[in-house]
Design an enzyme around this catalytic site. Structure first.
Site, PDB file in Angstrom:
ATOM      1  N   TYR A 101       0.714  -1.059  -0.034  1.00 39.00           N
ATOM      2  CA  TYR A 101       0.075   0.095   0.192  1.00 39.00           C
ATOM      3  C   TYR A 101       0.827   1.160  -0.111  1.00 39.00           C
ATOM      4  CZ  TYR A 101      -3.342   3.552   1.507  1.00 39.00           C
ATOM      5  OH  TYR A 101      -4.054   4.624   1.757  1.00 39.00           O
ATOM      6  N   GLU A 185      -3.444   7.344  -3.992  1.00 39.94           N
ATOM      7  CA  GLU A 185      -3.417   6.220  -3.470  1.00 39.94           C
ATOM      8  C   GLU A 185      -3.171   4.773  -4.566  1.00 39.94           C
ATOM      9  OE1 GLU A 185      -5.930   4.603   0.144  1.00 39.94           O
ATOM     10  OE2 GLU A 185      -6.974   3.840  -1.793  1.00 39.94           O
TER      11      GLU A 185
END
Ligand code: GDP
Ligand code: MN
Length: 376
Positions: A101, A185
């Site tokens: 992530y 993101e």
């Protein structure tokens, strides 16, 4: 504004971040052809502006072009977390060794962007943060220094990601700053079996305040889910579709919000929020009325204008102009007060349109609009 995955990945690719080959479509037949072009197998992904699509059935693996067509047929038209699926993206599948992530988010308390990383990508980061907070690394970025290769290397090391993720972090910072984003993101950033780092999913939120200097904004406005919202945005109006039957137009967000309340107080429901802003011209009023009247849910319209900088006669001129252009079939209640109200009334009286009703107070206007919406 939030971008769709396929738009976000274009931005990432434009800054040199590796993404799988992919194409979008709204047709199952075309999906089959796309899968063939991608080499056979494909990941079929619903294009909705919501996360967690995988768990909601919006990300499916197709082994061959025929299955890609079938999956596309199944996903199109469904609803993922309240968002209708109108488009799917077909991506070339990737063999995943590990999922990370990587994101930059704005920390409003610090007034800084923060790099957020985790070696436990794939699932939603909120879940990881709740279950194992130590698995999520947060590093503030000094906006005057940005993310240099050295800074990125340090962040990546602290987070336990492979060293070559530093390059992705530097490029992602370029996406954030050069595209005027508030959030970027990548989840997952996948380490492939071939040892490459690929962005398998991307989320980007652009800063609406930077619209004026982002020349590619125009094409992204097509991303509005609601056609009326798209048409209003194209005309520079602040419009939000609601689910009632009384169309609402006012000048100033505060006045429009109070008008929604007063309509609700009269037992009706607003069909929209439309703020024509301060100092609105005849054209803005006319555009606003056109948008609201083209909403089939609208049974009556309430125009509530308190003229400060806005001159009521200009607003009335806009209403008259819209009457000629749109040829409404639904009643319009108009309350004008303040700057040049008398002249505004005179303009409306001259036109004497049978569907236009004048009201003097906001309460009276709302009552009449609610009544007309229920009886027409
Ligand atoms: P989200 O659920 O909305 O976040 O959608 P994602 O695009 O992140 O897809 C959900 C999950 O599907 C990812 O976390 C991956 O684990 C998996 N996935 C997506 N693309 C691929 C792929 O090309 N290959 C494999 N093996 N898995 C994939
Ligand atoms: Mn994801």
């Amino acid at each position: 504004m939030d971008l769709y995955e396929h738009q976000a990945r274009e931005l990432l690719a434009g800054h040199g971040i590796l993404v799988p080959r992919a194409e979008i479509t709204d047709s199952p037949c075309e999906a089959r052809a796309i899968a063939r072009r991608l080499g056979g197998p494909a990941v079929v992904k619903a294009q909705v502006r919501a996360g967690g699509r995988g768990k909601a059935g919006g990300v499916r693996f197709a082994a061959d072009p025929a299955e890609a067509e079938l999956m596309t047929r199944r996903i199109l038209g469904t609803d993922i977390k309240g968002h209708p699926v109108r488009t799917v993206m077909l991506a070339q599948p990737v063999d995943i060794e590990a999922e990370f992530y990587v994101a930059y988010v704005l920390d409003r308390t610090r007034g800084q962007f923060v790099a957020v990383l985790s070696t436990e990508g794939g699932t939603e980061i909120e879940e990881v943060a709740a279950a194992r907070p130590e698995a999520v690394i947060r590093v503030p970025v000094d906006p005057t220094e940005g993310v240099t290769p050295a800074k990125a290397a340090g962040i990546v090391r602290a987070a336990g990601l492979p060293a070559r993720a530093a390059d992705v972090l530097v490029r992602l910072w370029q996406v954030l700053t050069r595209e005027d984003a508030l959030l970027v993101e990548v989840n997952p950033l996948a380490l492939t079996a071939q040892g490459r780092l690929t962005a398998l999913d991307a989320k980007v939120t652009l800063d609406d305040n930077a619209r004026f200097r982002q020349t590619r904004w125009g094409e992204r406005d097509a991303a509005h889910d609601d056609p009326l919202e798209a048409s209003a945005a194209a005309r520079g109006l602040t419009y939000v579709k609601l689910d009632g039957e009384v169309g609402v137009i006012g000048n100033g967000a505060g006045l429009v919000m109070s008008t929604l309340d007063v309509i609700a107080g009269c037992g009706a429901r607003p069909a929209n929020f439309l703020d024509i802003g301060g100092g609105a011209s005849a054209r803005v009023m006319s555009d606003g009325l056109s948008v609201v009247l083209s909403d089939p849910d609208v049974e009556a319209v309430l125009v509530n204008v308190f003229g400060g900088i806005t001159a009521c006669d200009a607003v009335a001129g806009g209403i008259v102009r819209a009457l000629d252009a749109v040829r409404p079939t639904k009643p319009i209640v108009v309350r004008l007060d303040g700057n040049n109200a008398a002249r505004g009334h005179a303009v409306l009286d001259d036109r004497a349109h049978p569907l236009v009703h004048r009201a003097t107070t906001m309460d009276d206007a709302a009552r009449r609009a609610a009544h007309l919406a229920n009886t027409t």
